[in-house]
Design a protein around this motif. Structure first.
Motif: not given
Length: 445
Positions: A386-413
């Protein structure tokens, strides 16, 4: 004061939830019921404040944007790569604000801020905010902006202004940037959807080389264009070129095609669940391997969805050795899998690397089981967190057990004529650029 500068998104603490699964079969991963203690959880959320696009762009390339039509900086979620310090990341914009408007039977591609130049953006997530630390514009050999405009008439979509009434010029230098990694020497590698291509960029943002499929015939670019990728990739679907990119421990790159090739024809590509990964040696500047990747049925990735063509890869992440995370998604759902890039799965130069029938993209489940499709393991169904944004396109791994997620907001378009008001100003979607850290109940590496 501009009211857009006054809005500041607040930090959000989001609820927990979840479900992990671990079932492995050839090319397909299915979820098991959630077990006690198996919940992944959101541990932090940060948002990007409103930064007018003209101010951002002109700060990098003075005079590049005259009118941003009230568009703010966005679209930086095309990829995410860890920087030197914990909590800091390299990101990249895509080609800039763009949309589609139907005109008669045609859908025209609009570029409301055609002077926008794709940029590499270094950010820090702190105190519920995404802070921009550094921005690097992408430029040609002579220092001109590459722009995000399409390259070739007849191959790429024709560009139009925000209203879809005035044609814009093509630009052979244009890049629709997506995946990003930073190499050990400080230079960057990016992937692009137009070619599709692999782009080597200096630490200052200057394009050093653009690797494209054999036979593309791109002329007029103000940087070296090298036809070093397999010609079969000329059959990429429009707007579905290379999307994911990762750097392996041995220095090789792996790039992912967002959607199946239109191979041997459009009908086969639209119905296919098999896309491709390429392995590229940065030492020899050549492709060294190719892999077949099989999506799960679209109804598994997004329950209720029936259009197979909605399946996409947006992000891939190296874990170590030959292990790679792959994100499968639609516009509304997303799952993360692990694959191993086994030597025996290489199809480079094989009959599967051609248009010969049956083409790789035409294989059904039973036939795909006999082809060298990568085996995969479901790591996390993001739909269950729960609580994740839509259209996640960027993913990175931090440490041994954390995912870092970043969405593409399409510049608000949004698409359609309603994206701009009667005065040509953006009607913002209010979708924010959001970075979320998700703690897993198990180790990834």
């Amino acid at each position: 004061m501009n009211p857009r500068l006054m809005r500041r998104p607040a930090a959000v603490v989001l609820p927990l939830s979840a479900a992990l699964a671990l079932t492995v079969v050839m090319g397909t991963a299915e979820a098991e019921p959630a077990r006690h203690g198996s919940a992944a959880r959101v541990v932090s959320t940060s948002t990007l404040p409103d930064i007018p696009l003209a101010a951002f762009s002109n700060g990098l390339l003075p005079g590049s944007v005259g009118d941003d039509r009230d568009v703010d900086l966005g679209g930086i979620g095309s990829d995410l790569y860890p920087a030197e310090r914990r909590g800091e990341y390299w990101t990249v914009t895509d080609r800039g604000p763009n949309g589609q408007i139907a005109v008669g039977k045609d859908k025209r591609r609009t570029f409301p801020v055609p002077g926008f130049d794709p940029a590499i953006v270094k950010v820090r997530a702190t105190g519920g905010r995404i802070q921009v630390l550094k921005s690097i514009p992408l430029t040609t050999a002579s220092g001109a902006p590459v722009t995000g405009l399409p390259n070739q008439p007849g191959r790429d979509e024709a560009p139009y202004d925000y209203s879809a009434t005035t044609p814009l010029a093509y630009n052979a230098n244009g890049l629709d940037t997506e995946g990003l990694v930073r190499d050990r020497d400080g230079s960057f590698w990016l992937v692009d959807e137009y070619g599709p291509s692999l782009v080597h960029v200096s630490a200052e943002g200057r394009v050093l080389a653009r690797h494209v499929p054999e036979g593309l015939g791109l002329t007029g670019a103000d940087y070296p264009v090298i036809e070093s990728l397999p010609s079969i990739f000329l059959k990429r679907k429009i707007n579905r070129g290379f999307e994911g990119l990762t750097l392996l421990p041995d220095g090789d790159l792996v790039m992912a095609l967002q959607s199946p090739l239109l191979n041997p024809d459009k009908a086969a590509g639209e119905d296919s669940r098999t896309t491709r990964l390429l392995r590229f040696s940065t030492r020899t500047n050549r492709v060294t391997a190719e892999y077949a990747y099989r999506f799960d049925p679209v109804g598994v990735v997004e329950p209720g969805q029936t259009k197979t063509s909605e399946l996409k890869i947006s992000s891939i992440v190296a874990l170590g050795g030959d292990r790679v995370l792959v994100q499968e998604r639609t516009d509304k759902a997303s799952r993360v899998y692990e694959v191993r890039l086994r030597r025996g799965a290489d199809i480079l130069g094989s009959p599967w690397d051609t248009t010969a029938s049956p083409a790789l993209e035409q294989l059904d489940d039973e036939a795909a089981a006999d082809a060298p499709v990568l085996a995969k393991r479901l790591v996390l169904d993001l739909n269950t967190v729960e609580g994740l944004p839509g259209k996640i396109e960027g993913i990175a791994v931090e440490g041994s057990s954390t995912l870092v997620l970043l969405n593409d907001n399409d510049f608000g378009m949004t698409d359609g004529p309603e994206a701009f008001d009667a005065n040509g100003r953006l009607v913002d979607s209010d979708v924010e650029t959001t970075l979320v850290r998700v703690r897993l109940p198990h180790r990834l590496r």
